[in-house]
Design a protein around this motif. Structure first.
Motif, PDB file in Angstrom:
ATOM      1  N   GLY A 172     165.401  70.462  63.532  1.00 47.64           N
ATOM      2  CA  GLY A 172     164.813  69.522  62.577  1.00 47.64           C
ATOM      3  C   GLY A 172     164.329  70.242  61.337  1.00 47.64           C
ATOM      4  N   GLU A 173     163.942  69.460  60.343  1.00 44.45           N
ATOM      5  CA  GLU A 173     163.478  70.015  59.075  1.00 44.45           C
ATOM      6  C   GLU A 173     162.017  69.685  58.791  1.00 44.45           C
ATOM      7  OE1 GLU A 173     165.004  72.031  57.122  1.00 44.45           O
ATOM      8  OE2 GLU A 173     166.998  71.994  58.040  1.00 44.45           O
ATOM      9  N   LYS A 174     161.355  69.041  59.756  1.00 45.09           N
ATOM     10  CA  LYS A 174     159.970  68.628  59.535  1.00 45.09           C
ATOM     11  C   LYS A 174     159.218  68.600  60.857  1.00 45.09           C
ATOM     12  CE  LYS A 174     156.637  66.820  56.921  1.00 45.09           C
ATOM     13  NZ  LYS A 174     156.003  67.567  55.823  1.00 45.09           N
ATOM     14  N   SER A 175     158.034  69.174  60.874  1.00 44.37           N
ATOM     15  CA  SER A 175     157.213  69.172  62.078  1.00 44.37           C
ATOM     16  C   SER A 175     156.810  67.752  62.459  1.00 44.37           C
ATOM     17  CB  SER A 175     155.944  70.008  61.854  1.00 44.37           C
ATOM     18  OG  SER A 175     155.037  69.834  62.916  1.00 44.37           O
ATOM     19  N   LEU A 176     156.689  67.479  63.771  1.00 41.93           N
ATOM     20  CA  LEU A 176     156.240  66.167  64.251  1.00 41.93           C
ATOM     21  C   LEU A 176     154.725  66.048  64.264  1.00 41.93           C
ATOM     22  CD1 LEU A 176     158.667  65.576  67.256  1.00 41.93           C
ATOM     23  CD2 LEU A 176     158.900  64.783  64.909  1.00 41.93           C
ATOM     24  N   ALA A 177     154.018  67.146  63.974  1.00 42.02           N
ATOM     25  CA  ALA A 177     152.549  67.104  63.947  1.00 42.02           C
ATOM     26  C   ALA A 177     152.076  66.112  62.892  1.00 42.02           C
ATOM     27  CB  ALA A 177     151.995  68.492  63.657  1.00 42.02           C
ATOM     28  N   GLY A 178     151.088  65.314  63.246  1.00 38.38           N
ATOM     29  CA  GLY A 178     150.578  64.280  62.351  1.00 38.38           C
ATOM     30  C   GLY A 178     151.196  62.928  62.597  1.00 38.38           C
ATOM     31  N   ALA A 179     152.330  62.897  63.301  1.00 35.99           N
ATOM     32  CA  ALA A 179     152.987  61.635  63.647  1.00 35.99           C
ATOM     33  C   ALA A 179     152.694  61.244  65.094  1.00 35.99           C
ATOM     34  CB  ALA A 179     154.487  61.741  63.422  1.00 35.99           C
ATOM     35  N   PHE A 180     152.546  62.244  65.967  1.00 39.89           N
ATOM     36  CA  PHE A 180     152.269  62.000  67.378  1.00 39.89           C
ATOM     37  C   PHE A 180     151.169  62.935  67.858  1.00 39.89           C
ATOM     38  CE2 PHE A 180     156.751  60.847  66.800  1.00 39.89           C
ATOM     39  CZ  PHE A 180     156.759  59.573  67.329  1.00 39.89           C
ATOM     40  N   LYS A 181     150.452  62.499  68.880  1.00 43.44           N
ATOM     41  CA  LYS A 181     149.417  63.330  69.498  1.00 43.44           C
ATOM     42  C   LYS A 181     150.040  64.341  70.438  1.00 43.44           C
ATOM     43  CE  LYS A 181     145.339  63.020  72.490  1.00 43.44           C
ATOM     44  NZ  LYS A 181     144.476  62.093  73.279  1.00 43.44           N
ATOM     45  N   ASN A 182     150.934  63.868  71.298  1.00 46.62           N
ATOM     46  CA  ASN A 182     151.602  64.752  72.254  1.00 46.62           C
ATOM     47  C   ASN A 182     152.815  64.042  72.828  1.00 46.62           C
ATOM     48  OD1 ASN A 182     149.409  63.194  73.927  1.00 46.62           O
ATOM     49  ND2 ASN A 182     150.822  63.968  75.472  1.00 46.62           N
ATOM     50  N   TRP A 183     153.578  64.764  73.647  1.00 46.33           N
ATOM     51  CA  TRP A 183     154.688  64.134  74.348  1.00 46.33           C
ATOM     52  C   TRP A 183     154.780  64.645  75.775  1.00 46.33           C
ATOM     53  CZ3 TRP A 183     156.922  67.438  70.280  1.00 46.33           C
ATOM     54  CH2 TRP A 183     157.507  68.604  70.757  1.00 46.33           C
ATOM     55  N   TYR A 184     155.365  63.809  76.616  1.00 49.65           N
ATOM     56  CA  TYR A 184     155.746  64.172  77.972  1.00 49.65           C
ATOM     57  C   TYR A 184     157.271  64.281  77.979  1.00 49.65           C
ATOM     58  CZ  TYR A 184     151.110  62.358  79.355  1.00 49.65           C
ATOM     59  OH  TYR A 184     149.767  62.118  79.474  1.00 49.65           O
ATOM     60  N   TRP A 185     157.772  65.273  78.705  1.00 48.93           N
ATOM     61  CA  TRP A 185     159.224  65.450  78.767  1.00 48.93           C
ATOM     62  C   TRP A 185     159.606  66.025  80.125  1.00 48.93           C
ATOM     63  CZ3 TRP A 185     162.051  69.882  79.670  1.00 48.93           C
ATOM     64  CH2 TRP A 185     163.440  69.754  79.528  1.00 48.93           C
ATOM     65  N   GLY A 186     160.740  65.577  80.634  1.00 50.64           N
ATOM     66  CA  GLY A 186     161.208  66.116  81.903  1.00 50.64           C
ATOM     67  C   GLY A 186     162.517  65.485  82.318  1.00 50.64           C
ATOM     68  N   LYS A 187     162.910  65.786  83.536  1.00 53.67           N
ATOM     69  CA  LYS A 187     164.183  65.279  84.031  1.00 53.67           C
ATOM     70  C   LYS A 187     164.131  65.162  85.544  1.00 53.67           C
ATOM     71  CE  LYS A 187     165.415  69.995  83.359  1.00 53.67           C
ATOM     72  NZ  LYS A 187     163.972  70.240  83.326  1.00 53.67           N
ATOM     73  N   ILE A 188     164.952  64.282  86.052  1.00 53.52           N
ATOM     74  CA  ILE A 188     165.083  64.082  87.494  1.00 53.52           C
ATOM     75  C   ILE A 188     166.560  64.247  87.832  1.00 53.52           C
ATOM     76  CG2 ILE A 188     164.746  62.473  89.402  1.00 53.52           C
ATOM     77  CD1 ILE A 188     162.561  61.123  87.682  1.00 53.52           C
ATOM     78  N   HIS A 189     166.863  65.234  88.656  1.00 53.26           N
ATOM     79  CA  HIS A 189     168.243  65.529  89.015  1.00 53.26           C
ATOM     80  C   HIS A 189     168.528  65.091  90.439  1.00 53.26           C
ATOM     81  CE1 HIS A 189     168.458  69.049  85.907  1.00 53.26           C
ATOM     82  NE2 HIS A 189     168.793  67.898  85.364  1.00 53.26           N
ATOM     83  N   THR A 190     169.560  64.302  90.620  1.00 49.42           N
ATOM     84  CA  THR A 190     170.086  64.003  91.945  1.00 49.42           C
ATOM     85  C   THR A 190     171.572  64.349  91.922  1.00 49.42           C
ATOM     86  OG1 THR A 190     170.938  61.746  91.678  1.00 49.42           O
ATOM     87  CG2 THR A 190     168.548  61.984  91.909  1.00 49.42           C
ATOM     88  N   PRO A 191     172.227  64.469  93.070  1.00 41.65           N
ATOM     89  CA  PRO A 191     173.662  64.769  93.066  1.00 41.65           C
ATOM     90  C   PRO A 191     174.495  63.716  92.340  1.00 41.65           C
ATOM     91  CG  PRO A 191     172.720  65.151  95.243  1.00 41.65           C
ATOM     92  CD  PRO A 191     171.667  64.474  94.441  1.00 41.65           C
ATOM     93  N   ALA A 192     173.991  62.477  92.280  1.00 47.15           N
ATOM     94  CA  ALA A 192     174.783  61.390  91.707  1.00 47.15           C
ATOM     95  C   ALA A 192     174.437  61.079  90.254  1.00 47.15           C
ATOM     96  CB  ALA A 192     174.611  60.122  92.549  1.00 47.15           C
ATOM     97  N   ILE A 193     173.179  61.298  89.876  1.00 45.19           N
ATOM     98  CA  ILE A 193     172.735  60.792  88.580  1.00 45.19           C
ATOM     99  C   ILE A 193     171.615  61.677  88.040  1.00 45.19           C
ATOM    100  CG2 ILE A 193     170.892  59.240  89.386  1.00 45.19           C
ATOM    101  CD1 ILE A 193     172.181  57.104  87.516  1.00 45.19           C
ATOM    102  N   SER A 194     171.474  61.721  86.713  1.00 41.94           N
ATOM    103  CA  SER A 194     170.430  62.515  86.075  1.00 41.94           C
ATOM    104  C   SER A 194     169.665  61.645  85.082  1.00 41.94           C
ATOM    105  CB  SER A 194     171.046  63.712  85.340  1.00 41.94           C
ATOM    106  OG  SER A 194     170.053  64.446  84.649  1.00 41.94           O
ATOM    107  N   ILE A 195     168.335  61.724  85.140  1.00 35.69           N
ATOM    108  CA  ILE A 195     167.461  61.032  84.189  1.00 35.69           C
ATOM    109  C   ILE A 195     166.728  62.091  83.377  1.00 35.69           C
ATOM    110  CG2 ILE A 195     165.577  59.373  83.882  1.00 35.69           C
ATOM    111  CD1 ILE A 195     167.756  58.039  85.407  1.00 35.69           C
ATOM    112  N   ASP A 196     166.914  62.106  82.065  1.00 37.48           N
ATOM    113  CA  ASP A 196     166.163  62.969  81.164  1.00 37.48           C
ATOM    114  C   ASP A 196     165.323  62.052  80.280  1.00 37.48           C
ATOM    115  OD1 ASP A 196     167.677  65.318  82.032  1.00 37.48           O
ATOM    116  OD2 ASP A 196     169.322  64.423  80.921  1.00 37.48           O
TER     117      ASP A 196
END
Length: 324
Positions: A172-196
């Motif tokens: 990106g070309e611009k920091s996200l600071a000032g637009a959001f307080k924080n974020w949660y991020w992660g993923k769930i992996h199974t043999p059949a499907i992936s959720i990010d």
């Protein structure tokens, strides 16, 4: 208009001008992680301009979370003349460390003070990119989920490992600071499907935006860009925080139990994520940096597809980042 075929290989290439021109705003990094069969978690980030440094400069950040043992955290800083990168594909070298797209797989190498890895990550689940969409932070998920194997180095000792890996790329070309307080991020992996997933928290402390990338080996089932692609492709994602906790070291209060729900056409999912153990507490060393947590969680994923419902129970690595 017919949409052009996406070049996922080039979407994982360098996006900012390098050597860097916009030194304090733009960013470009490649992230890899793995959950090995021995229970260890592994994370490495190759940055052209590390946003947690002042002044910003190229770096490789390594984290190993050995099963049942304390975190191993290493960083190596580089000068721009020690770095080579490509605008055609992921092919980044910092000193002797590197990550590169080799066609059907990625190869990555890191070694810092006797700790690191040399791994091959096979491309499996369908890739995704925000390339061409008006988003504040670019995101290419080149490998939402894929087999990974090779050597893990601990104190100079080489250990043969294999497991499930993940690779994405942010720019990106611009920091996200000032637009959001924080974020949660992660993923769930199974043999059949992936959720990010990601949940962006607004400055008022409420969930401002929740998105999910859902893939399997053959298809892109749901994506954060569905809303741009017309009414026939719109997906819905909603996050709900069920319980919170306050972590004393940095003093933040955040979710220890949350639910993410999503649907698109005849597909829907419910993901329940419960914090198990905080494995990283990283306080920013600069005033306008980012404070970060990583934690392992117990995951329950309920997927309904074509009228058939399946439930998966997994565990994985998640993170919370606060923008100062």
């Amino acid at each position: 208009m017919e949409k052009k075929e996406i070049n996922y290989t080039k979407a994982d290439a360098t996006h900012i001008a390098f050597p860097v021109t916009n030194r304090e705003e733009s960013f470009d990094w490649w992230y890899f992680d793995a959950h090995f069969d021995n229970g260890d978690h592994f994370v490495v980030m190759y940055s052209l301009k590390d946003t947690r440094l002042n002044p910003r400069q190229p770096s490789v950040r390594l984290n190993i979370y050995p099963h049942g043992q304390p975190e191993i955290s290493k960083i190596k800083l580089y000068q721009e003349e020690d770095v080579s990168t490509s605008y055609e594909k992921c092919d980044v070298t910092l000193g002797e460390e590197y990550c590169k797209d080799c066609g059907d797989y990625y190869e990555l190498y890191t070694m810092i003070d006797g700790y690191g890895a040399k791994l091959k990550l096979k491309k499996k689940n369908h890739p995704f990119t925000t390339e061409g969409y008006p988003v504040p932070m670019g995101w290419t998920v080149a490998v939402p989920s894929g087999p990974i194997e090779g050597e893990l180095y601990k104190g100079g000792d080489a250990i043969k490992v294999k497991g499930i890996g993940y690779h994405d790329h942010n720019w990106g070309e611009k920091s996200l600071a000032g637009a959001f307080k924080n974020w949660y991020w992660g993923k769930i992996h199974t043999p059949a499907i992936s959720i990010d997933y990601s949940m962006m928290i607004g400055l008022d402390g409420e969930i401002a935006n929740s998105v999910a990338l859902v893939t399997d080996e053959k298809s892109l089932i749901m994506s954060p860009t569905d809303a741009f692609d017309g009414p026939n492709h719109i997906s819905k994602t909603e996050g709900v925080i069920n319980a919170t906790m306050t972590e004393e070291t940095m003093g933040y209060t955040f979710a220890k139990d949350f639910t993410l729900k999503g649907s698109k056409g005849d597909f829907s999912f419910i993901a329940n994520v419960k914090l198990e153990k905080i494995v990283m507490i990283e306080k920013s060393e600069i005033a306008k940096g980012e404070d970060a947590y990583r934690y392992t969680a117990k995951e329950e994923l309920i997927v309904t597809r074509n009228g058939e419902t399946k439930t998966y129970h997994t565990d994985g690595l998640h993170e919370i980042v606060y923008l100062n």
